[in-house]
Design a protein around this motif. Structure first.
Motif, short mmCIF file in Angstrom:
data_model
loop_
_atom_site.label_atom_id
_atom_site.label_comp_id
_atom_site.label_asym_id
_atom_site.label_seq_id
_atom_site.Cartn_x
_atom_site.Cartn_y
_atom_site.Cartn_z
N TYR A 143 0.86 -1.18 0.00
CA TYR A 143 0.00 0.00 0.00
C TYR A 143 0.90 1.25 0.00
CZ TYR A 143 -2.99 3.62 1.99
OH TYR A 143 -3.66 4.79 2.22
N ASN A 170 -2.56 -4.36 -2.82
CA ASN A 170 -3.21 -3.17 -3.34
C ASN A 170 -2.23 -2.47 -4.28
OD1 ASN A 170 -4.61 -0.77 -3.58
ND2 ASN A 170 -4.21 -0.08 -1.50
N GLU A 225 -10.64 7.91 -3.84
CA GLU A 225 -9.69 7.03 -3.16
C GLU A 225 -10.44 6.25 -2.09
OE1 GLU A 225 -6.10 9.01 -2.06
OE2 GLU A 225 -5.79 9.73 -4.10
N SER A 226 -9.73 5.41 -1.40
CA SER A 226 -10.25 4.54 -0.37
C SER A 226 -11.00 3.35 -0.97
CB SER A 226 -11.16 5.27 0.62
OG SER A 226 -11.29 4.49 1.81
N GLU A 246 -10.94 4.14 -9.26
CA GLU A 246 -9.81 5.07 -9.20
C GLU A 246 -8.69 4.63 -10.11
OE1 GLU A 246 -6.66 5.30 -6.94
OE2 GLU A 246 -6.55 3.20 -6.39
N PRO A 277 -4.91 4.10 -9.80
CA PRO A 277 -3.86 4.03 -8.77
C PRO A 277 -2.61 4.85 -9.12
CG PRO A 277 -4.77 1.84 -9.18
CD PRO A 277 -5.34 2.75 -10.23
N MET A 337 -3.45 8.42 -8.39
CA MET A 337 -4.20 8.74 -7.16
C MET A 337 -3.57 8.05 -5.95
SD MET A 337 -8.01 8.76 -8.88
CE MET A 337 -8.90 8.93 -7.34
N THR A 338 -4.10 6.88 -5.56
CA THR A 338 -3.62 6.25 -4.32
C THR A 338 -2.14 5.90 -4.33
OG1 THR A 338 -4.39 4.16 -5.24
CG2 THR A 338 -5.79 5.19 -3.57
N HIS A 339 -1.58 5.63 -5.51
CA HIS A 339 -0.20 5.17 -5.55
C HIS A 339 0.74 6.19 -6.20
CE1 HIS A 339 -2.26 1.66 -4.25
NE2 HIS A 339 -1.14 1.00 -4.06
#
Ligand SMILES: *Cc1c(COP(=O)(O)O)cnc(C)c1O
Length: 378
Positions: free
Chosen positions: A102, A149, A325-326, A335, A337, A340-342
């Motif tokens: 993550y 993830n 996200e989430s 999303e 990644p 955004m999240t990554h």
């Protein structure tokens, strides 16, 4: 008498209030507790950083559903991770981390704990020889995420626990993606299960929280000491919301899994999707291990679009899937990644493919989810 998962989720740590009979543990919005004489505590509570009854209810329920000796609730998943790592490691120690960890976990190691002197080395956890090669004499922890993830990689918890223990290290499993309903790392030999309860445990995208559950009481006490000494505890209102979410985890997870299986089948048949990542697929490289250690395969799905541009564009075209996200809430999220999240792992060995799209498949009506994705794919 031992109880099943749903009974524990609904009742463990949640006896009706002895004074009023309230079935649900109240939100104890209090920082301190009256003492009957100096040092004479009425109920073991003295100050709410150390312990608060609403948080205790959540902590006991989490310990019960993970099958551990002690549960601890934190302000966020990352606060739980930070407390765990600084409780169990010293500067100069080393941690093996997943090469697709993550992003926030990677950032904690690379940008925060590295400055404190903690060493880390990414390894592909699906490859036991690579993990063995990554373990050093100063390795204190092997850190596992499974499924990972955002690529849904699978690691064999039981095999990694033996490997870590042979090397004198602890096995820590971030069980956020599976949730305790689908996977029980402590029963497979892990020493600590970590959660971002923000995700499936809370389940309604309305609270940030984290948890640690230790298999042994001794380890649990060491972590509890640091929880109090470091102070990043869950507040009573957050603990209450998280506990409310936990009660329905089993039924929600089953619907997440049902819907994800249908979404996967649709994506696999779609000409604009080049690859689908889901551990429930027989061709997934971790399928056998996942089938052995998970009850079902979860609500997270990722897939590759024709190009990065296509992946980015389609994330903006869905209407039922919310771009955000989430994960792990009742509502479906989509999303990108890579951006955004990554975004924090861009340029590192953990960088994710640009054409990757991640779905957190919610529990809405499946026909609406399928129609929405079909429309967005074009
Ligand atoms: C979200 C997440 C975290 C971090 O948890 P927060 O509650 O956001 O601090 C850790 N691990 C995984 C797998 C996550 O998805």
């Amino acid at each position: 008498m031992t109880h099943g998962f749903e009974t524990l989720a609904i009742h463990a740590g949640q006896e009706p209030d002895p004074h009023t009979g309230a079935v649900v543990p109240p939100i104890y919005a209090t920082s301190t507790y009256k003492q009957d004489g100096v040092g004479g505590l009425r109920s073991g509570y003295e100050y709410s950083r150390s312990a608060n009854p609403t948080r205790t209810a959540l902590e006991e329920a989490l310990a019960a559903v993970e099958g551990g000796a002690r549960g601890l609730a934190f302000a966020s998943g990352l606060a739980a991770e930070d407390a765990l790592l600084r409780a169990l490691c010293r500067p100069g120690d080393h941690v093996v981390i997943p090469n697709d960890a993550y992003g926030g976990t990677y950032r904690l190691f690379a940008k925060v704990l590295a400055n404190w002197g903690l060493e880390y080395g990414p390894a592909p956890l699906g490859d036991l020889n690579a993990v063995r090669a990554a373990i050093r004499p100063n390795t204190k922890i092997v850190w596992v995420e499974t499924p990972t993830n955002p690529l849904l990689g699978i690691a064999d918890i039981e095999a990694l626990a033996s490997l870590a223990h042979e090397a004198g290290a602890l096995l820590v499993v971030d069980n956020t993606f599976a949730s305790p309903y689908l996977q029980q790392p402590l029963a497979l030999g892990a020493d600590v299960a970590v959660h971002s309860t923000t995700k499936y445990v809370g389940g309604h995208s309305d609270v940030i929280g984290g948890a640690l559950v230790a298999r042994s009481a001794a380890l649990g006490d060491q972590l509890a000491y640091h929880q109090n000494a470091m102070g990043a505890v869950a507040g009573p209102f957050d603990a209450w919301l998280t506990l409310r979410g936990l009660k329905t985890l089993g039924v929600r997870m089953d619907r997440h899994c049902d819907n994800a299986e249908r979404v996967v089948a649709m994506l696999q048949a779609h000409p604009k999707v080049t690859e689908v990542h889901y551990p429930g697929l027989p061709e997934h490289p971790g399928h056998e291990v996942a089938a052995k250690q998970m009850r079902r395969f979860g609500g997270m799905v990722s897939f590759r679009a024709a190009s990065e541009e296509e992946a980015v564009a389609l994330c903006a075209r869905t209407k039922v899937f919310t771009l955000g996200e989430s994960l792990g809430g009742v509502e479906s999220l989509i999303e990108h990644p890579g951006r955004m999240t990554h975004a924090s792992v861009a340029g590192s060995p953990l960088e994710v493919p640009g054409d990757l799209v991640r779905l957190s498949v919610g529990i809405e009506t499946i026909d609406d989810l399928l129609a929405d994705l079909t429309e967005a794919l074009g």
